[in-house]
Design a protein around this motif. Structure first.
Motif, PDB file in Angstrom:
ATOM      1  N   LEU A  73       0.825  -1.219   0.000  1.00 54.07           N
ATOM      2  CA  LEU A  73       0.000   0.000   0.000  1.00 54.07           C
ATOM      3  C   LEU A  73       0.856   1.264   0.000  1.00 54.07           C
ATOM      4  CD1 LEU A  73      -2.596  -1.283   2.627  1.00 54.07           C
ATOM      5  CD2 LEU A  73      -2.912  -1.261   0.146  1.00 54.07           C
ATOM      6  N   THR A  74       1.993   1.178  -0.663  1.00 57.97           N
ATOM      7  CA  THR A  74       2.874   2.339  -0.770  1.00 57.97           C
ATOM      8  C   THR A  74       2.296   3.330  -1.781  1.00 57.97           C
ATOM      9  OG1 THR A  74       4.124   1.023  -2.340  1.00 57.97           O
ATOM     10  CG2 THR A  74       5.032   1.216  -0.114  1.00 57.97           C
ATOM     11  N   PRO A  75       2.482   4.623  -1.612  1.00 55.73           N
ATOM     12  CA  PRO A  75       3.394   5.290  -0.678  1.00 55.73           C
ATOM     13  C   PRO A  75       2.792   5.532   0.699  1.00 55.73           C
ATOM     14  CG  PRO A  75       2.337   6.939  -2.048  1.00 55.73           C
ATOM     15  CD  PRO A  75       1.808   5.608  -2.509  1.00 55.73           C
ATOM     16  N   GLY A  76       1.640   4.911   1.005  1.00 54.12           N
ATOM     17  CA  GLY A  76       0.991   5.151   2.290  1.00 54.12           C
ATOM     18  C   GLY A  76      -0.077   6.221   2.172  1.00 54.12           C
ATOM     19  N   TRP A  77      -0.639   6.559   3.337  1.00 49.78           N
ATOM     20  CA  TRP A  77      -1.752   7.527   3.350  1.00 49.78           C
ATOM     21  C   TRP A  77      -1.405   8.696   4.250  1.00 49.78           C
ATOM     22  CZ3 TRP A  77      -7.407   6.425   5.373  1.00 49.78           C
ATOM     23  CH2 TRP A  77      -8.277   7.385   4.825  1.00 49.78           C
ATOM     24  N   THR A  78      -1.429   9.861   3.654  1.00 45.13           N
ATOM     25  CA  THR A  78      -1.185  11.109   4.386  1.00 45.13           C
ATOM     26  C   THR A  78      -2.186  12.130   3.842  1.00 45.13           C
ATOM     27  OG1 THR A  78       0.524  11.422   2.720  1.00 45.13           O
ATOM     28  CG2 THR A  78       1.281  10.888   4.940  1.00 45.13           C
ATOM     29  N   SER A  79      -2.152  13.325   4.380  1.00 49.08           N
ATOM     30  CA  SER A  79      -2.986  14.406   3.830  1.00 49.08           C
ATOM     31  C   SER A  79      -2.272  14.864   2.568  1.00 49.08           C
ATOM     32  CB  SER A  79      -3.110  15.528   4.857  1.00 49.08           C
ATOM     33  OG  SER A  79      -3.690  14.991   6.028  1.00 49.08           O
ATOM     34  N   TYR A  80      -2.613  14.180   1.475  1.00 53.93           N
ATOM     35  CA  TYR A  80      -1.784  14.261   0.268  1.00 53.93           C
ATOM     36  C   TYR A  80      -1.570  15.677  -0.259  1.00 53.93           C
ATOM     37  CZ  TYR A  80      -2.479   9.160  -0.278  1.00 53.93           C
ATOM     38  OH  TYR A  80      -2.508   7.800  -0.110  1.00 53.93           O
ATOM     39  N   HIS A  81      -2.531  16.556  -0.054  1.00 50.52           N
ATOM     40  CA  HIS A  81      -2.361  17.909  -0.606  1.00 50.52           C
ATOM     41  C   HIS A  81      -1.169  18.614   0.050  1.00 50.52           C
ATOM     42  CE1 HIS A  81      -4.644  18.445   3.061  1.00 50.52           C
ATOM     43  NE2 HIS A  81      -4.164  19.663   3.117  1.00 50.52           N
ATOM     44  N   ALA A  82      -0.810  18.155   1.263  1.00 48.39           N
ATOM     45  CA  ALA A  82       0.277  18.823   1.985  1.00 48.39           C
ATOM     46  C   ALA A  82       1.502  17.948   2.166  1.00 48.39           C
ATOM     47  CB  ALA A  82      -0.225  19.272   3.357  1.00 48.39           C
ATOM     48  N   ARG A  83       1.286  16.626   2.238  1.00 53.21           N
ATOM     49  CA  ARG A  83       2.375  15.728   2.600  1.00 53.21           C
ATOM     50  C   ARG A  83       2.240  14.424   1.815  1.00 53.21           C
ATOM     51  NH1 ARG A  83       4.066  15.004   7.624  1.00 53.21           N
ATOM     52  NH2 ARG A  83       2.713  13.215   7.977  1.00 53.21           N
ATOM     53  N   LEU A  84       3.276  14.070   1.097  1.00 49.53           N
ATOM     54  CA  LEU A  84       3.248  12.819   0.330  1.00 49.53           C
ATOM     55  C   LEU A  84       4.541  12.050   0.620  1.00 49.53           C
ATOM     56  CD1 LEU A  84       2.009  10.985  -1.889  1.00 49.53           C
ATOM     57  CD2 LEU A  84       3.186  12.398  -3.572  1.00 49.53           C
ATOM     58  N   SER A  85       4.415  10.854   1.170  1.00 53.13           N
ATOM     59  CA  SER A  85       5.602  10.066   1.516  1.00 53.13           C
ATOM     60  C   SER A  85       6.257   9.474   0.274  1.00 53.13           C
ATOM     61  CB  SER A  85       5.224   8.885   2.409  1.00 53.13           C
ATOM     62  OG  SER A  85       4.457   9.317   3.488  1.00 53.13           O
ATOM     63  N   TYR A  86       7.569   9.316   0.336  1.00 52.21           N
ATOM     64  CA  TYR A  86       8.229   8.470  -0.666  1.00 52.21           C
ATOM     65  C   TYR A  86       9.019   7.406   0.075  1.00 52.21           C
ATOM     66  CZ  TYR A  86      12.569  11.210   0.107  1.00 52.21           C
ATOM     67  OH  TYR A  86      13.667  11.815   0.656  1.00 52.21           O
ATOM     68  N   GLN A  87       9.265   6.287  -0.589  1.00 52.64           N
ATOM     69  CA  GLN A  87      10.046   5.204  -0.005  1.00 52.64           C
ATOM     70  C   GLN A  87      11.439   5.201  -0.625  1.00 52.64           C
ATOM     71  OE1 GLN A  87       6.675   4.703  -0.780  1.00 52.64           O
ATOM     72  NE2 GLN A  87       6.276   4.838   1.409  1.00 52.64           N
ATOM     73  N   THR A  88      12.375   4.663   0.134  1.00 52.53           N
ATOM     74  CA  THR A  88      13.769   4.583  -0.311  1.00 52.53           C
ATOM     75  C   THR A  88      14.197   3.121  -0.250  1.00 52.53           C
ATOM     76  OG1 THR A  88      14.113   6.752   0.667  1.00 52.53           O
ATOM     77  CG2 THR A  88      16.092   5.480   0.154  1.00 52.53           C
ATOM     78  N   TYR A  89      14.667   2.588  -1.368  1.00 56.96           N
ATOM     79  CA  TYR A  89      15.070   1.171  -1.400  1.00 56.96           C
ATOM     80  C   TYR A  89      16.484   1.038  -1.970  1.00 56.96           C
ATOM     81  CZ  TYR A  89       9.958   0.506  -1.397  1.00 56.96           C
ATOM     82  OH  TYR A  89       8.614   0.538  -1.107  1.00 56.96           O
ATOM     83  N   ASP A  90      17.238   0.091  -1.400  1.00 63.62           N
ATOM     84  CA  ASP A  90      18.497  -0.293  -2.029  1.00 63.62           C
ATOM     85  C   ASP A  90      18.149  -1.344  -3.075  1.00 63.62           C
ATOM     86  OD1 ASP A  90      19.954   1.315  -0.352  1.00 63.62           O
ATOM     87  OD2 ASP A  90      20.016  -0.221   1.214  1.00 63.62           O
ATOM     88  N   VAL A  91      18.468  -1.077  -4.323  1.00 63.95           N
ATOM     89  CA  VAL A  91      18.026  -1.999  -5.375  1.00 63.95           C
ATOM     90  C   VAL A  91      19.184  -2.536  -6.211  1.00 63.95           C
ATOM     91  CG1 VAL A  91      15.692  -1.079  -5.544  1.00 63.95           C
ATOM     92  CG2 VAL A  91      17.507  -0.039  -6.912  1.00 63.95           C
ATOM     93  N   GLY A  92      20.407  -2.301  -5.757  1.00 61.22           N
ATOM     94  CA  GLY A  92      21.580  -2.745  -6.517  1.00 61.22           C
ATOM     95  C   GLY A  92      21.484  -4.221  -6.916  1.00 61.22           C
TER      96      GLY A  92
END
Ligand code: BGC
Length: 772
Positions: A73-92
């Motif tokens: 369920l990424t990027p998750g749930w926030t008050s999107y108009h003000a805050r939007l999460s991003y995820q960080t992955y090591d993908v090497g």
């Protein structure tokens, strides 16, 4: 020359060097899901490569066919108009030298799928277009790949998806990138921030406990535990055959699968087979609240396995409470299950029907219990930031956060500003402060607390709340929502709404005064101490009779007024008698709703009535905590009488079997029965206050809580009048044990003490005598 090595922390300070792009083939909400893709070259392998990614909608990313990360369920749930999460992955490890392919699948998610109950349902709440932003950097920080309009797009086998709808998947479909993409110019990149909490992940799967067929040859599987998640299954069969899964929390009195309480949430999975070998499926962009799954097979296919997979954002359980009373033990486990099921990105009311909203009142009453049972620090902090982001211009706090209605006021014009609900902005940060010693969240929240308090003050008559009856009017309050009157009928408005609203203004003013003191803002502290005093005066004038009786003679008014010191000291003994009389009138059954319930037993403790508290807690009739446990509940019900004594379902459409609010009684078990709590003067369990109350009907008690300093463990047992209380205090912490009033002959590690005794970390044994 120093080589700059990229760390997550250094990356978090840099904006994403990418554009938010949308698939041009996307047909809008409720239509076939789409994906974005790009083929790109990597010159050498074995390098560390970091992907930062987010979306409008939900996303799932694949590199060279391998899934990126395991969070859901990424990027998750926030008050999107003000805050939007991003995820960080090591993908090497997913990349190879030469040509690579990335695919980003997109689902409607909370961003645009229908939200809200019928009559107040909205689609495209935060926007109409799904889109994604992604950037891949190497260890020196150079950008290797970034979303831009050169990416391609195509349609997925996911024919339809939605938070309430569920998911339809046709395994015969191929992924072909037939369309282009477009940059979403309106996207504001300053809303992006690193995901603040643990990702939603799967818990261990729950196997089938029982199964049966209904008259239409559908199989109903019972996984034995109500939860939020999805089923995962394996099937074999012909291309074009279909597996349809529906979800339900209960079987009705006649043993039938019953999901009437999901209301307009279809909550279905439909899978069409490709016909190739064993096919495994679980949904990508939806989840459900259920214990039972009903499976219909159309065409030639056989299910070879099925399990239930609960999902949650909460991964570290920190609290246990067990005793010799099995129903109480199950009640605690039910509360835990309601917490994990409703702590999915946002603290929600319920995970099954067409709400699943971050109702502020529910989170407020449950926050303290939440912090005992699980590490809820980051989770609740994130949510409070959303509460702040959604605060209305006039200072009102939204009823639900993230607030879908704020940008669509034509649907529910004044859907904000209820006491007991909006007070979450004060209560939750204060709980986080006491529990985790976190002053940062107090500092962040104080301006919003002040705007909320001023909003309520302006609507009040010099400190006396004057609630409006309609929720379209300023000052509306949910009062003591779902309060049972008499046996279990619910009046609306609830008894004493204006008194309860006034009490909540007082509670929040006090919290603001304490917060300002902690933060060193003496002027603000004094102002709110004065304001709290004015509210108390108004309360006493209006609601406390000279005899000590309260104008509203109900359990909630007494419990809240006593617990929060709103009754003048000389009247407390008389008020306490009226309080007990209110409980006697219901034959010891609960008469409280959402806001009165957590206060009820602590207030009885405060007036020195542990035996009555024990009797109210342990009685097994409705309304009462153990009634539902006896009826087989595996999570906490929304209503005391959700299933009536004759097995019939009360109000089938307004009835959730997974609502954590009444589980707030666990706070009483930890703080009053196990008898430990953080000292607000030295928060975060640096100093611990110990004061157990022996409830003989529990036999013996064992409780533990993993604080950020280490494990607190307590155990009590009795032999005749002799009580033994063993406690382990974590390293670096200290504790003060205070003998409850009716106990005598206290000893600590063999030495006598009088009244109270302070100990340092390590194991200690207290003994004392119970009254004859
Ligand atoms: C929700 C709640 C909420 C309430 C407001 C309900 O529909 O499920 O738990 O707090 O409305 O009173």
């Amino acid at each position: 020359m120093t080589v700059h090595v990229l760390t997550r922390a250094s990356l978090a300070t840099q904006p994403l060097a990418a554009e938010m792009i949308r698939p041009l083939c996307d047909g809008g909400v409720g239509t076939r899901a789409s994906f974005l893709t790009k083929t790109f070259a990597v010159s050498s392998i074995g390098r560390s490569l970091t992907l930062r990614i987010s979306a409008l909608g939900l996303y799932r990313a694949f590199i060279n066919g391998h899934r990126v990360g395991d969070d859901l369920l990424t990027p998750g749930w926030t008050s999107y108009h003000a805050r939007l999460s991003y995820q960080t992955y090591d993908v090497g490890h997913l990349l190879r030298e030469g040509e690579n392919v990335i695919e980003i699948w997109l689902g409607d998610g909370w961003y645009r799928s229908p939200l809200g109950w019928e009559g107040a349902q909205l689609s495209n709440v935060w926007g109409e277009h799904v889109a994604a932003i992604a950037e891949l950097r190497d260890e020196t920080g150079d950008v290797v790949l970034a979303t831009d309009s050169s990416w391609r797009s195509g349609l997925l086998p996911i024919r339809k998806n939605g938070i309430y709808f569920g998911e339809t998947f046709d395994a015969r479909d191929q992924l072909v990138a037939t369309s282009g993409t477009e940059v979403v110019e309106a996207f504001d990149p300053s809303t992006l921030l690193p995901h603040e909490i643990d990702g939603v992940r799967e818990m261990p799967p729950l196997p089938v406990l029982a199964q049966f067929e209904d008259q239409e040859q559908r199989t109903i599987y019972d996984f034995g535990q109500n939860c939020a998640g999805y089923v995962s299954f394996t099937v074999r069969g012909q291309a074009g055959a279909r597996v349809i899964i529906e979800h339900a929390e209960i079987l009705d009195g006649a043993g039938n699968f019953n999901n009437a309480n999901l209301r307009s949430a279809a909550a279905r999975v439909e899978y069409t087979l490709s016909g190739v070998g064993e096919e495994h499926y679980k949904p990508t962009f939806s989840f459900f609240g259920y214990r039972y799954a009903r499976v219909t097979i159309e065409g030639k296919a056989t299910l070879t396995s099925i399990v239930s997979i609960p999902v949650t954002s909460i991964h570290a359980r920190t609290g246990t409470f067990t005793c010799d009373h099995p129903l109480v033990n199950r009640l605690v486990e039910n509360t835990w299950w309601s917490q994990v099921s409703n702590f999915i990105e946002v603290p929600t009311d319920c995970p099954q029907r067409d709400e699943r909203f971050g109702w502020t009142g529910d989170a407020q009453v449950f926050a303290r219990t939440a912090c005992y049972l699980a590490d809820s620090r980051a989770f609740l902090t994130k949510w409070i930031r959303d509460v702040i982001a959604d605060q209305r211009p006039d200072g009102g706090i939204s009823h639900v956060v993230p607030d879908p209605y704020q940008g669509h006021q034509a649907v529910l014009p004044r859907f904000y500003g209820s006491t007991g609900w909006g007070d979450a902005i004060c209560v939750v940060p204060w709980v986080l402060y006491e529990h985790y010693g976190d002053t940062a969240i107090l500092r962040e929240a104080l301006p919003a607390m002040l705007r909320w308090a001023d909003y309520m003050w302006r609507l009040s008559d010099n400190g006396l709340a004057r609630p409006a009856l309609s929720w379209d009017e300023p000052g509306f309050t949910f009062g003591d929502w779902l309060q049972p009157k008499g046996r279990s009928e619910k009046p609306l408005p609830t008894i004493g709404d204006d008194a309860a609203a006034t009490i909540y203004m007082f509670i929040s003013s006090n919290i603001i005064a304490k917060t300002a003191t902690v933060l060193g803002d003496i002027e603000c502290a004094e102002q709110f101490t004065r304001r709290a005093a004015l509210i108390k005066d108004a309360f006493v004038r209006e609601f406390v009779m000279p005899t000590g009786r309260l104008l509203y003679d109900d359990q909630t008014s007494y419990a809240l007024a006593i617990l929060h010191d709103l009754v003048p000291a000389h009247l407390v003994p008389a008020t306490a008698r009226y309080f007990k009389a209110a409980i006697a009138r219901t034959q010891g059954r609960i008469g409280t709703g959402f806001i009165g319930t957590p206060a009820l037993l602590p207030a009885l403790m405060k007036i020195g009535e542990p035996d009555l508290a024990s009797a109210v807690f342990l009685q097994e009739q409705v309304p009462g905590w153990l009634y539902q446990v006896k009826r087989g509940a595996t999570t906490i019900w929304e209503r005391w009488d959700a299933i009536q004594a004759d097995g019939s379902i009360f109000d089938p459409a307004m009835n959730s079997f997974n609502h954590y609010s009444y589980g707030a009684v666990c706070e009483f078990l930890f703080e009053h029965v196990a008898g430990f709590r953080p000292d607000p003067k030295r928060p975060g369990f640096e100093h611990i206050l110990l004061q157990p109350q022996i409830l003989p009907d529990l036999g013996s008690v064992h409780a533990s809580h993993r604080t950020e300093r280490g494990l607190i463990e307590v155990q009590w047992r009795t032999a005749g009048r002799d009580a033994t209380y063993d406690v382990t205090i974590p390293e670096g912490a200290s504790a003060t044990f205070t003998l409850a009033q009716r106990y005598s002959n206290g000893t600590i590690d063999g030495a006598m003490f009088d009244g109270s005794s302070t100990v340092s970390s390590g194991a200690h044994r207290f003994t004392f005598k119970l009254p004859p």
